[in-house]
Design a protein around this motif. Sequence first.
Motif, PDB file in Angstrom:
ATOM      1  N   PHE A  66      12.776   6.444  -0.701  1.00 38.67           N
ATOM      2  CA  PHE A  66      11.364   6.762  -0.529  1.00 38.67           C
ATOM      3  C   PHE A  66      10.704   5.669   0.299  1.00 38.67           C
ATOM      4  N   LYS A  67       9.820   6.085   1.204  1.00 39.52           N
ATOM      5  CA  LYS A  67       9.115   5.125   2.048  1.00 39.52           C
ATOM      6  C   LYS A  67       7.664   4.960   1.654  1.00 39.52           C
ATOM      7  N   ARG A  68       7.027   6.066   1.174  1.00 38.03           N
ATOM      8  CA  ARG A  68       5.624   6.032   0.751  1.00 38.03           C
ATOM      9  C   ARG A  68       5.475   6.853  -0.519  1.00 38.03           C
ATOM     10  N   ILE A  69       5.049   6.179  -1.556  1.00 41.96           N
ATOM     11  CA  ILE A  69       4.881   6.814  -2.862  1.00 41.96           C
ATOM     12  C   ILE A  69       3.401   6.852  -3.188  1.00 41.96           C
ATOM     13  N   LEU A  70       2.901   8.025  -3.524  1.00 47.24           N
ATOM     14  CA  LEU A  70       1.516   8.174  -3.954  1.00 47.24           C
ATOM     15  C   LEU A  70       1.516   8.309  -5.469  1.00 47.24           C
TER      16      LEU A  70
ATOM     17  N   ILE B   8       0.653   4.080  -2.564  1.00 42.36           N
ATOM     18  CA  ILE B   8      -0.748   4.485  -2.426  1.00 42.36           C
ATOM     19  C   ILE B   8      -1.227   4.855  -3.828  1.00 42.36           C
ATOM     20  N   ALA B   9      -2.197   4.117  -4.350  1.00 39.27           N
ATOM     21  CA  ALA B   9      -2.764   4.410  -5.663  1.00 39.27           C
ATOM     22  C   ALA B   9      -4.043   5.208  -5.454  1.00 39.27           C
ATOM     23  N   LEU B  10      -4.089   6.369  -6.061  1.00 35.85           N
ATOM     24  CA  LEU B  10      -5.205   7.301  -5.870  1.00 35.85           C
ATOM     25  C   LEU B  10      -5.839   7.645  -7.197  1.00 35.85           C
ATOM     26  N   THR B  11      -7.152   7.660  -7.206  1.00 39.03           N
ATOM     27  CA  THR B  11      -7.867   8.227  -8.332  1.00 39.03           C
ATOM     28  C   THR B  11      -8.898   9.207  -7.785  1.00 39.03           C
ATOM     29  N   VAL B  12      -9.085  10.277  -8.512  1.00 39.81           N
ATOM     30  CA  VAL B  12     -10.051  11.301  -8.112  1.00 39.81           C
ATOM     31  C   VAL B  12     -11.241  11.189  -9.055  1.00 39.81           C
ATOM     32  N   VAL B  13     -12.385  10.880  -8.480  1.00 37.75           N
ATOM     33  CA  VAL B  13     -13.610  10.705  -9.256  1.00 37.75           C
ATOM     34  C   VAL B  13     -14.344  12.043  -9.262  1.00 37.75           C
ATOM     35  N   PRO B  14     -14.587  12.584 -10.453  1.00 37.35           N
ATOM     36  CA  PRO B  14     -15.261  13.885 -10.500  1.00 37.35           C
ATOM     37  C   PRO B  14     -16.718  13.784 -10.104  1.00 37.35           C
TER      38      PRO B  14
ATOM     39  N   ALA C 169       1.646  -8.436  -7.069  1.00 37.77           N
ATOM     40  CA  ALA C 169       2.415  -9.408  -7.844  1.00 37.77           C
ATOM     41  C   ALA C 169       3.890  -9.017  -7.911  1.00 37.77           C
ATOM     42  N   ALA C 170       4.155  -7.711  -7.822  1.00 39.70           N
ATOM     43  CA  ALA C 170       5.539  -7.217  -7.829  1.00 39.70           C
ATOM     44  C   ALA C 170       6.123  -7.155  -6.423  1.00 39.70           C
ATOM     45  N   GLY C 171       5.352  -7.607  -5.432  1.00 43.25           N
ATOM     46  CA  GLY C 171       5.831  -7.611  -4.053  1.00 43.25           C
ATOM     47  C   GLY C 171       5.762  -6.258  -3.363  1.00 43.25           C
ATOM     48  N   VAL C 172       4.905  -5.381  -3.871  1.00 42.90           N
ATOM     49  CA  VAL C 172       4.771  -4.033  -3.320  1.00 42.90           C
ATOM     50  C   VAL C 172       3.557  -3.973  -2.404  1.00 42.90           C
ATOM     51  N   ARG C 173       3.750  -3.398  -1.224  1.00 43.06           N
ATOM     52  CA  ARG C 173       2.628  -3.140  -0.306  1.00 43.06           C
ATOM     53  C   ARG C 173       1.835  -1.957  -0.871  1.00 43.06           C
ATOM     54  N   ILE C 174       0.531  -2.115  -0.942  1.00 37.80           N
ATOM     55  CA  ILE C 174      -0.279  -1.072  -1.590  1.00 37.80           C
ATOM     56  C   ILE C 174      -1.564  -0.807  -0.823  1.00 37.80           C
ATOM     57  N   LYS C 175      -1.951   0.457  -0.835  1.00 39.82           N
ATOM     58  CA  LYS C 175      -3.269   0.906  -0.394  1.00 39.82           C
ATOM     59  C   LYS C 175      -3.871   1.644  -1.575  1.00 39.82           C
ATOM     60  N   THR C 176      -5.197   1.629  -1.658  1.00 36.89           N
ATOM     61  CA  THR C 176      -5.864   2.357  -2.738  1.00 36.89           C
ATOM     62  C   THR C 176      -6.868   3.332  -2.150  1.00 36.89           C
TER      63      THR C 176
ATOM     64  N   VAL D 112      -5.277  15.347  -4.503  1.00 34.31           N
ATOM     65  CA  VAL D 112      -3.991  14.648  -4.568  1.00 34.31           C
ATOM     66  C   VAL D 112      -3.089  15.114  -3.431  1.00 34.31           C
ATOM     67  N   ILE D 113      -3.010  16.407  -3.219  1.00 33.32           N
ATOM     68  CA  ILE D 113      -2.148  16.947  -2.162  1.00 33.32           C
ATOM     69  C   ILE D 113      -2.656  16.530  -0.782  1.00 33.32           C
ATOM     70  N   ALA D 114      -3.973  16.584  -0.581  1.00 31.11           N
ATOM     71  CA  ALA D 114      -4.541  16.167   0.708  1.00 31.11           C
ATOM     72  C   ALA D 114      -4.249  14.691   0.968  1.00 31.11           C
ATOM     73  N   ALA D 115      -4.383  13.859  -0.053  1.00 33.14           N
ATOM     74  CA  ALA D 115      -4.098  12.428   0.109  1.00 33.14           C
ATOM     75  C   ALA D 115      -2.622  12.197   0.405  1.00 33.14           C
ATOM     76  N   SER D 116      -1.756  12.966  -0.237  1.00 29.28           N
ATOM     77  CA  SER D 116      -0.322  12.797   0.024  1.00 29.28           C
ATOM     78  C   SER D 116       0.010  13.147   1.468  1.00 29.28           C
ATOM     79  N   LYS D 117      -0.664  14.146   2.006  1.00 29.10           N
ATOM     80  CA  LYS D 117      -0.457  14.506   3.419  1.00 29.10           C
ATOM     81  C   LYS D 117      -1.051  13.458   4.344  1.00 29.10           C
ATOM     82  N   LYS D 118      -2.266  13.012   4.043  1.00 27.79           N
ATOM     83  CA  LYS D 118      -2.943  12.023   4.882  1.00 27.79           C
ATOM     84  C   LYS D 118      -2.118  10.746   4.992  1.00 27.79           C
ATOM     85  N   HIS D 119      -1.540  10.324   3.883  1.00 29.13           N
ATOM     86  CA  HIS D 119      -0.786   9.073   3.855  1.00 29.13           C
ATOM     87  C   HIS D 119       0.708   9.268   4.129  1.00 29.13           C
ATOM     88  N   LYS D 120       1.084  10.525   4.430  1.00 34.57           N
ATOM     89  CA  LYS D 120       2.479  10.848   4.748  1.00 34.57           C
ATOM     90  C   LYS D 120       3.421  10.386   3.642  1.00 34.57           C
TER      91      LYS D 120
END
Length: 147
Positions: A2-6, A34-40, A82-89, A101-109
Amino acid sequence: MFKRILVATDGSTLSKRAVASAISLAAQHDADLIALTVVPRYATTYFDGAMTFSHEDVARIEKQWAERAQEMLGAISTRAQAAGVRIKTAAISSDRVADAVIAASKKHKSDLIVMASHGRNGIKRLLLGSETQHVLTLTTLPVLVLR
């Protein structure tokens, strides 16, 4: 592999375990996370179960929810780094969690989506078990569902 995990999170206990698993998986695969949260959005009609508030009060409530989401994502970012993981939020405001969630997964490939089997109930809900089911049904990506 895996290269990009959401990872989709709502801050619930089960969701926190999904985040921990996603961080570990990203570290093992040297993948971006990529850490995602959906705010209602605040419900605005009686049919949606809303209490009537002024527009200012609704804006204040939604702002509080967004600030909490950013705090949660900041903590996740710190743990991942801290775990050495590259992250975007990302915090997305939407009533349609699965679609976001699906749109974000597509946007971030992303090539994997990680999420909990269910989230919170009531007004604090951000992700629901039914949303996880919708993601499983609607996406073409592999989805790791944690219980």
